[in-house]
Design an enzyme around this catalytic site. Structure first.
Site, PDB file in Angstrom:
ATOM      1  N   ASP A  74       0.846  -1.188   0.000  1.00 45.89           N
ATOM      2  CA  ASP A  74       0.000   0.000   0.000  1.00 45.89           C
ATOM      3  C   ASP A  74       0.885   1.243   0.000  1.00 45.89           C
ATOM      4  O   ASP A  74       1.672   1.455   0.940  1.00 45.89           O
ATOM      5  CB  ASP A  74      -0.909  -0.018   1.239  1.00 45.89           C
ATOM      6  N   THR A 107      -2.960   5.154  -4.187  1.00 50.51           N
ATOM      7  CA  THR A 107      -1.876   5.859  -3.487  1.00 50.51           C
ATOM      8  C   THR A 107      -0.511   5.566  -4.118  1.00 50.51           C
ATOM      9  O   THR A 107       0.402   6.385  -4.028  1.00 50.51           O
ATOM     10  CB  THR A 107      -1.846   5.456  -2.003  1.00 50.51           C
ATOM     11  N   THR A 108      -0.362   4.402  -4.731  1.00 55.17           N
ATOM     12  CA  THR A 108       0.906   4.080  -5.411  1.00 55.17           C
ATOM     13  C   THR A 108       0.952   4.745  -6.781  1.00 55.17           C
ATOM     14  O   THR A 108       1.952   5.357  -7.160  1.00 55.17           O
ATOM     15  CB  THR A 108       1.059   2.549  -5.568  1.00 55.17           C
ATOM     16  N   ASP A 405      -9.092   0.004   1.600  1.00 55.20           N
ATOM     17  CA  ASP A 405      -9.059   0.488   0.213  1.00 55.20           C
ATOM     18  C   ASP A 405     -10.336   0.100  -0.524  1.00 55.20           C
ATOM     19  O   ASP A 405     -10.930   0.904  -1.242  1.00 55.20           O
ATOM     20  CB  ASP A 405      -7.843  -0.089  -0.527  1.00 55.20           C
TER      21      ASP A 405
END
Length: 545
Positions: A74, A107-108, A405
């Site tokens: 994550d 988020t990545t 998520d």
């Protein structure tokens, strides 16, 4: 008043200048050198996360100063736990965190995109283009890409009777996570949890009503959704019944103990008679308290504070099951779920303040006999608990992050039910559109547009690379097919299913997440391009991570 950073002096013509204090201890970078330093730091952070992108992305293991081990892919969690000193690296961490706060997913991807934009900006700087022109060009290109996303987005009608589109979207989110071996089960749990607490009229989801807890032991497949509350406590006495039906709960924040004098005086017990009188007084008060609770019709007492063995024995005698030391957040969730009121004094307890639950049961695990309490079939079923099982603490913590998520993605679909297709399909489509738009510009922004299109391709390139495919060859092939066929759902076949059509593979992402990634990455890069002077002590970050 702030201290002045140096000494004011005058030259022979009377012109003032400043002699900076501790000049020899300062490291100062200006102009292109400063910009290159920022870009190197941003690219380093992006390269760390790049290998974690996609369903076959790799995990990172991080060890804290205390020796705690975290294994995750994550992006927000990796960056939060990275120890970075460089100022721009810290901005990248905040970028990922803002994507996590607003959207919860991507988020990545947002950091990988920002790193690619910085890489392209560096090449434009080497061509002699001014950073402001680059920043303005990137902003125009991002605006065009967001508009293009609107044109290729699909919307599915939100139907509670047909949850398949929601489940498919949640499965896309969970595809790169550790829980993907029980992929569909986790996606269904996330969808059902969000729908249980969602307010469809306001298109809003209150995450405080969804509690996620984990217990080591068992398999990930044993994870379940409880339409109620799970409390990590057991009944206060081992002889109390383990299953209660049609329960009326008294939710108390007052302890089962005799009232203490509110003065500084102390009570001296000097004889056996005094001690016996004190015991009798305590027993009388305990009996009175239990009777007050029983008198309202309560069949279970949930107490925020503890009580001693004497009160516990009395509760067993009076056939009033009880739970002690229940924390504040759990007390609130139980009150919301059961429709009860939290009562701070025994005198204020009345039948209308009791909560109602169809079933309260104690469950135990394995050979350790760890016990937990499950409160189900509540009057207000809007409070739910996701109860995660796993082989060790690390798996449970990563499963919690994965479920979070998925919950965020389903929440985004409740708010805005438009979707785009994953696997890099949306990025390739935007790259083609932005590249075509570049030809309409006669100014220097044309270069920035083309660079932006190149940067957008970094996401599908990373997906292909992490899946063991030939990155350039795969992306070029998909780009050509999108350009010829006009199908914006064509992406990278990461799972090697034999088709590049993400619509057929049900690889779906929310439009909100994709838009936010492009907007946030562009804003950060634009801000970095406008910093041309940096000064900090030599032992700090402007020279590396």
């Amino acid at each position: 008043m702030a201290s002045f950073p140096g000494t004011l002096a005058f030259d022979e013509f009377g012109r003032p200048f400043i002699i900076i204090r501790d000049q020899q201890n300062q490291q100062r970078l200006t102009g292109v050198e400063a910009l290159k330093s920022h870009m190197a730091a941003g690219k380093t952070i992006a390269n760390v996360l790049r290998t974690s992108l996609g369903p076959k992305g790799l995990d990172k293991m991080m060890v804290s100063a205390d020796g705690d081990v975290t294994v995750t892919n994550d992006g927000a969690t990796i960056l939060k736990q990275m120890d970075v000193d460089h100022e721009i690296a810290k901005l990248m961490v905040q970028l990922s965190q803002s994507q996590d706060d607003e959207i919860g997913d991507g988020t990545t991807g947002v950091v990988v995109l920002a790193g690619a934009l910085l890489e392209q900006a560096e090449q434009l700087l080497d061509k002699g283009i001014h950073p402001i022109r680059i920043a303005d060009g990137f902003e125009l290109a991002a605006h065009h890409a967001v508009k293009h996303l609107d044109s290729i987005a699909d919307s599915f009608p939100f139907d509670v009777n047909n949850l398949e589109p929601l489940i498919q979207t949640a499965m896309t989110t969970l595809g790169s996570k550790i829980v993907n071996k029980c992929h569909r089960q986790m996606a269904e749990i996330a969808v059902n949890a969000v729908l249980a607490v969602a307010d469809m009229e306001k298109k809003d989801v209150n995450f405080e009503l969804i509690k996620v807890i984990g217990k080591v032991g068992g398999r990930l497949e044993d994870t379940m959704l409880v339409k109620g509350v799970v409390v990590d406590k057991d009944f206060s006495h081992p002889q109390m019944p383990k299953v209660l039906k049609d329960v009326k709960l008294a939710i108390l924040t007052c302890p089962f103990e005799p009232p203490k004098p509110k003065t500084k005086h102390k009570l001296d017990v000097t004889s056996v008679e005094d001690y016996k009188a004190l015991r009798a007084y305590e027993a009388e008060k305990f009996t009175e308290m239990v009777q007050q609770v029983k008198g309202t019709g309560a069949t279970l007492a949930i107490c925020q504070w503890g009580f001693d063995d004497e009160a516990n024995h009395l509760l067993l005698q009076k056939e009033l099951p009880a739970v002690r030391w229940v924390g504040g957040p759990e007390i609130e969730l139980i009150a919301i779920a059961t429709g009860g009121r939290i009562v701070p004094r025994f005198e204020e307890l009345t039948p209308d303040k009791l909560g109602h639950a169809g079933l309260v049961r104690e469950i135990s695990f394995g050979t350790t006999k760890d016990r937990m309490l499950v409160i189900e079939e509540c009057k207000n079923s809007r409070a739910v608990t996701i109860f995660i099982r796993g082989g060790n603490k690390m798996i449970i913590e990563e499963a919690k992050r994965s479920i979070h998520d998925a919950l965020c993605v389903v929440r985004n679909l409740v708010v805005d039910n438009r979707i785009v297709y994953g696997g890099g399909a949306a990025e390739i489509s935007c790259a083609l559109s932005v590249s075509a738009e570049a030809d309409k510009f006669s100014s220097l922004e044309q270069y920035a547009f083309r660079a932006f299109a190149e940067a957008l391709e970094s996401v599908p390139l990373a997906l292909a690379e992490n899946s063991g495919l030939s990155p350039i060859h795969t992306v070029t092939e998909v780009k050509a097919r999108q350009a010829v066929e006009g199908n914006s759902a064509l992406g990278i076949d990461c799972m090697l299913n034999g088709t590049a059509d993400m619509r057929q593979q049900h690889v779906i992402e929310t439009l909100r997440s994709k838009k936010q990634q492009i907007v946030l990455a562009t804003q950060l890069v634009k801000m970095i391009l406008k910093i041309d002077d940096i000064r900090c002590p030599n032992d700090q970050g402007s020279h590396g991570l």
